[in-house]
Design a protein around this motif. Structure first.
Motif, PDB file in Angstrom:
ATOM      1  N   TYR A  22       0.647  -1.230  -0.087  1.00  0.00           N
ATOM      2  CA  TYR A  22      -0.014   0.122  -0.187  1.00  0.00           C
ATOM      3  C   TYR A  22       1.054   1.626   0.137  1.00  0.00           C
ATOM      4  CZ  TYR A  22      -3.276   3.625   1.744  1.00  0.00           C
ATOM      5  OH  TYR A  22      -3.958   4.646   2.202  1.00  0.00           O
ATOM      6  N   LEU A  23       2.008   1.443   0.543  1.00  0.00           N
ATOM      7  CA  LEU A  23       2.564   1.983   1.214  1.00  0.00           C
ATOM      8  C   LEU A  23       3.809   2.685  -0.397  1.00  0.00           C
ATOM      9  CD1 LEU A  23       3.860   2.350   4.812  1.00  0.00           C
ATOM     10  CD2 LEU A  23       1.738   3.851   3.723  1.00  0.00           C
ATOM     11  N   THR A  24       4.480   1.651  -0.913  1.00  0.00           N
ATOM     12  CA  THR A  24       4.787   2.082  -2.084  1.00  0.00           C
ATOM     13  C   THR A  24       4.643   2.922  -2.704  1.00  0.00           C
ATOM     14  OG1 THR A  24       6.088  -0.525  -0.968  1.00  0.00           O
ATOM     15  CG2 THR A  24       6.283   1.076  -3.067  1.00  0.00           C
ATOM     16  N   LYS A  25       3.185   2.046  -3.484  1.00  0.00           N
ATOM     17  CA  LYS A  25       2.689   2.820  -4.304  1.00  0.00           C
ATOM     18  C   LYS A  25       2.170   4.235  -4.170  1.00  0.00           C
ATOM     19  CE  LYS A  25      -1.414  -1.423  -5.752  1.00  0.00           C
ATOM     20  NZ  LYS A  25      -1.522  -1.998  -5.886  1.00  0.00           N
ATOM     21  N   LEU A  26       2.234   4.269  -2.266  1.00  0.00           N
ATOM     22  CA  LEU A  26       2.115   6.442  -2.746  1.00  0.00           C
ATOM     23  C   LEU A  26       3.641   6.410  -2.673  1.00  0.00           C
ATOM     24  CD1 LEU A  26      -0.625   6.093   0.466  1.00  0.00           C
ATOM     25  CD2 LEU A  26      -0.345   6.338  -1.793  1.00  0.00           C
ATOM     26  N   GLY A  27       4.394   5.776  -3.175  1.00  0.00           N
ATOM     27  CA  GLY A  27       6.076   6.480  -3.179  1.00  0.00           C
ATOM     28  C   GLY A  27       6.725   6.478  -1.670  1.00  0.00           C
ATOM     29  N   PHE A  28       6.411   5.920  -1.073  1.00  0.00           N
ATOM     30  CA  PHE A  28       7.442   5.320   0.454  1.00  0.00           C
ATOM     31  C   PHE A  28       8.860   4.536   0.203  1.00  0.00           C
ATOM     32  CE2 PHE A  28       3.583   7.644   2.863  1.00  0.00           C
ATOM     33  CZ  PHE A  28       4.578   7.884   3.580  1.00  0.00           C
ATOM     34  N   LYS A  29       9.576   4.454   0.457  1.00  0.00           N
ATOM     35  CA  LYS A  29      10.554   3.867   0.344  1.00  0.00           C
ATOM     36  C   LYS A  29      10.434   2.391   2.032  1.00  0.00           C
ATOM     37  CE  LYS A  29      13.595   6.439  -1.978  1.00  0.00           C
ATOM     38  NZ  LYS A  29      14.872   6.951  -2.216  1.00  0.00           N
ATOM     39  N   THR A  30      10.759   1.477   1.829  1.00  0.00           N
ATOM     40  CA  THR A  30      10.305   0.243   2.595  1.00  0.00           C
ATOM     41  C   THR A  30      11.075  -0.168   3.110  1.00  0.00           C
ATOM     42  OG1 THR A  30       8.952  -1.235   1.183  1.00  0.00           O
ATOM     43  CG2 THR A  30       7.760   0.244   2.579  1.00  0.00           C
ATOM     44  N   ASN A  31      11.038  -0.710   4.009  1.00  0.00           N
ATOM     45  CA  ASN A  31      12.373  -2.134   4.211  1.00  0.00           C
ATOM     46  C   ASN A  31      11.699  -2.795   5.703  1.00  0.00           C
ATOM     47  OD1 ASN A  31      13.405   1.120   5.904  1.00  0.00           O
ATOM     48  ND2 ASN A  31      14.820  -1.131   7.375  1.00  0.00           N
ATOM     49  N   TYR A  32      12.333  -3.712   5.491  1.00  0.00           N
ATOM     50  CA  TYR A  32      11.921  -4.709   6.745  1.00  0.00           C
ATOM     51  C   TYR A  32      12.771  -5.073   7.862  1.00  0.00           C
ATOM     52  CZ  TYR A  32       7.855  -6.275   4.226  1.00  0.00           C
ATOM     53  OH  TYR A  32       6.479  -6.488   3.233  1.00  0.00           O
ATOM     54  N   VAL A  51       9.930   5.574   4.516  1.00  0.00           N
ATOM     55  CA  VAL A  51       9.845   6.339   4.558  1.00  0.00           C
ATOM     56  C   VAL A  51       9.696   7.695   3.060  1.00  0.00           C
ATOM     57  CG1 VAL A  51      12.042   7.911   4.687  1.00  0.00           C
ATOM     58  CG2 VAL A  51      11.432   5.599   6.184  1.00  0.00           C
ATOM     59  N   ALA A  52       9.089   8.771   3.744  1.00  0.00           N
ATOM     60  CA  ALA A  52       8.928   9.883   2.011  1.00  0.00           C
ATOM     61  C   ALA A  52       9.912  10.474   2.530  1.00  0.00           C
ATOM     62  CB  ALA A  52       6.948  10.231   2.051  1.00  0.00           C
ATOM     63  N   GLY A  53      10.610  11.044   1.443  1.00  0.00           N
ATOM     64  CA  GLY A  53      11.164  12.595   2.028  1.00  0.00           C
ATOM     65  C   GLY A  53      12.403  11.547   2.654  1.00  0.00           C
ATOM     66  N   VAL A  54      12.349  13.258   2.934  1.00  0.00           N
ATOM     67  CA  VAL A  54      14.058  12.808   4.166  1.00  0.00           C
ATOM     68  C   VAL A  54      14.359  14.479   5.195  1.00  0.00           C
ATOM     69  CG1 VAL A  54      15.612  12.924   2.337  1.00  0.00           C
ATOM     70  CG2 VAL A  54      15.055  15.383   2.878  1.00  0.00           C
ATOM     71  N   GLU A  55      15.054  14.171   6.627  1.00  0.00           N
ATOM     72  CA  GLU A  55      14.596  15.051   7.571  1.00  0.00           C
ATOM     73  C   GLU A  55      12.631  14.739   7.842  1.00  0.00           C
ATOM     74  OE1 GLU A  55      16.149  18.651   6.675  1.00  0.00           O
ATOM     75  OE2 GLU A  55      18.844  18.377   6.261  1.00  0.00           O
ATOM     76  N   ALA A  56      12.672  13.962   8.433  1.00  0.00           N
ATOM     77  CA  ALA A  56      11.027  13.935   8.991  1.00  0.00           C
ATOM     78  C   ALA A  56      11.247  14.686  10.170  1.00  0.00           C
ATOM     79  CB  ALA A  56      11.165  12.237   8.679  1.00  0.00           C
ATOM     80  N   PRO A  57      10.275  14.755  10.984  1.00  0.00           N
ATOM     81  CA  PRO A  57       9.761  16.206  11.613  1.00  0.00           C
ATOM     82  C   PRO A  57       8.957  15.005  11.984  1.00  0.00           C
ATOM     83  CG  PRO A  57       8.900  16.702   9.796  1.00  0.00           C
ATOM     84  CD  PRO A  57       9.482  16.464   9.432  1.00  0.00           C
ATOM     85  N   LYS A  95       8.894  18.242   3.688  1.00  0.00           N
ATOM     86  CA  LYS A  95       9.389  17.791   4.297  1.00  0.00           C
ATOM     87  C   LYS A  95       9.323  16.052   4.755  1.00  0.00           C
ATOM     88  CE  LYS A  95      10.145  21.612   7.283  1.00  0.00           C
ATOM     89  NZ  LYS A  95      10.144  22.418   8.690  1.00  0.00           N
ATOM     90  N   GLY A  96       9.959  14.834   5.146  1.00  0.00           N
ATOM     91  CA  GLY A  96       9.855  13.707   5.583  1.00  0.00           C
ATOM     92  C   GLY A  96       8.252  13.390   5.963  1.00  0.00           C
ATOM     93  N   LEU A  97       7.662  11.963   6.344  1.00  0.00           N
ATOM     94  CA  LEU A  97       7.547  11.633   7.256  1.00  0.00           C
ATOM     95  C   LEU A  97       8.210  10.307   6.973  1.00  0.00           C
ATOM     96  CD1 LEU A  97       4.244  10.802   9.009  1.00  0.00           C
ATOM     97  CD2 LEU A  97       4.164   9.945   7.267  1.00  0.00           C
ATOM     98  N   LYS A  98       8.165   9.646   8.058  1.00  0.00           N
ATOM     99  CA  LYS A  98       8.475   7.711   8.867  1.00  0.00           C
ATOM    100  C   LYS A  98       7.340   7.693   9.363  1.00  0.00           C
ATOM    101  CE  LYS A  98      13.345   8.342   8.838  1.00  0.00           C
ATOM    102  NZ  LYS A  98      14.598   7.799   9.397  1.00  0.00           N
ATOM    103  N   LEU A  99       7.339   5.759   9.049  1.00  0.00           N
ATOM    104  CA  LEU A  99       5.854   5.108   9.987  1.00  0.00           C
ATOM    105  C   LEU A  99       6.801   3.746  10.175  1.00  0.00           C
ATOM    106  CD1 LEU A  99       2.750   5.169   7.102  1.00  0.00           C
ATOM    107  CD2 LEU A  99       3.890   6.886   9.032  1.00  0.00           C
ATOM    108  N   TYR A 100       6.015   3.536  11.122  1.00  0.00           N
ATOM    109  CA  TYR A 100       6.524   2.572  11.962  1.00  0.00           C
ATOM    110  C   TYR A 100       5.842   1.128  12.196  1.00  0.00           C
ATOM    111  CZ  TYR A 100      10.940   5.058  12.715  1.00  0.00           C
ATOM    112  OH  TYR A 100      12.377   5.843  12.152  1.00  0.00           O
TER     113      TYR A 100
END
Length: 358
Positions: free
Chosen positions: A31-41, A55-61, A121-126
């Motif tokens: 789902y997130l890859t289709k939105l442009g996120f880069k993912t890793n396990y 992760v999307a973008g850089v310097e995620a606040p 600005k970036g965003l990170k999802l865990y």
């Protein structure tokens, strides 16, 4: 994807004890890859279970931390199918929908409103596992991941209140050793269960003293105790040689954790016991005023405190706020959240993402 389709998909994964850990992580990944996120396990070395980092973008606040596991089904589900989403008036019903698949679906739905290929600005999802038992997932993230954003939201159920403080946790196993003998002559043995009863009597005396220290930010403003499990004995005709007691404390101050561990070890030694520290987690407090104030504005609710322990307690370098749907029905018969809280939460997250990342 429709917000109710996402919620239904998540509920249909059997993640009791992380049974479908790999499947639900792969779903979020796709789902997130289709939105442009880069993912890793991120793989836990002991269980080989998966966490997902997107992760999307850089310097995620800003980041979100979602646990994917649920409590066991139990015997209370009769009116509804626990493993599917049921919409019953304003109720959204399903196993784990309150804690925390409803909040997790709200996060996925909100991020789905944007193109994440070029955020300002970036965003990170865990996405973690084992939050309901031993917090193995978030421990793996903290050990292996760098650059976790400073501001973190955990979408656990809070009825749309920003929770900025939670209690800490101490889990202990105390093994008392006696001496086995036949019950026809118990004087030849040392009854480990009787020793454990005496030990617990002193524990309760200590608990009463530590309760005198108060923190009025919490509904129960003192450190609480639960004797969760006792195991001992083989049969009625044998003097038990071993007895184990499992103790849990929810602490109001970090120094209580050390006081408790030290005292339980002292008392256990008196009764020929050995203490294993299962968990030792400090209370969580967030003091990032700008972050908290913005969430108060978004929700229209003042900050609050709760007794729960979450993945946030392990993020000691971050400013963590719990903010999710309601009502809080985790572990209850026919667990549910309201449609209103779910849709409102998506709107709030969407506004926050737009102003933070775009």
């Amino acid at each position: 994807m429709d917000k109710y389709s996402i919620l239904r998909d998540l509920v249909q994964f059997n993640t009791v004890f992380d049974a479908q850990n790999k499947s639900i992580m792969e779903y979020c990944d796709a789902y997130l890859t289709k939105l442009g996120f880069k993912t890793n396990y991120v793989i836990d070395d002991n269980t080989h279970k998966l966490c997902l980092v997107a992760v999307a973008g850089v310097e995620a606040p800003l980041g979100f931390v979602c646990h994917t596991d649920t409590i066991p089904l139990g015997n209370s589900w009769k009116e509804y199918d626990a493993m599917d989403l049921t919409i019953d008036g304003d109720k959204l019903v399903g196993l784990g929908i309150s804690d925390m698949k409803g909040g997790m679906a709200a996060v996925l739905s909100a991020v789905g409103n944007f193109d994440w290929k070029l955020p300002k600005k970036g965003l990170k999802l865990y996405f973690t596992f084992d939050e309901e038992n031993n917090f193995s997932g978030i421990k793996t993230i903290v050990a292996k991941e760098k650059d976790i954003p400073q501001n973190i939201i955990i979408p656990t159920p809070t009825s749309l209140y920003p929770v900025v403080a939670t209690k800490g946790l101490v889990k202990l196993c105390v093994m008392i050793t006696g001496k086995e003998a036949h019950s026809s002559n118990p004087t030849h043995g040392v009854n480990a269960i009787e020793q454990c009863v005496s030990f617990l009597g002193e524990v309760y005396g200590f608990n009463n003293r530590i309760k005198d220290d108060k923190n009025n930010a919490f509904e129960l403003p003192y450190t609480t105790f639960n004797l969760g499990k006792i195991q001992g004995g083989v049969s009625l005709n044998r003097v038990p040689g071993e007895c184990s007691a499992y103790l849990e404390y929810r602490t109001i101050r970090a120094d209580h954790n050390r006081q408790i561990i030290d005292k339980i070890k002292e008392l256990a030694e008196k009764y020929n016991g050995f203490v294993t520290v299962i968990d030792d987690v400090a209370p969580m407090s967030t003091f990032a005023e700008n972050f908290i104030s913005r969430l108060e504005e978004l929700t229209g609710n003042k900050r609050s405190s709760v007794a729960v322990v979450s993945d946030g307690n392990y993020l000691t370098d971050q400013s963590v706020v719990l903010l999710g749907p309601g009502p809080i029905t985790s572990g209850e018969k026919n667990e549910f959240i309201s449609k209103f809280s779910y849709e409102t939460l998506i709107e709030m997250y969407t506004k926050l993402l737009k102003e933070t990342c775009f």
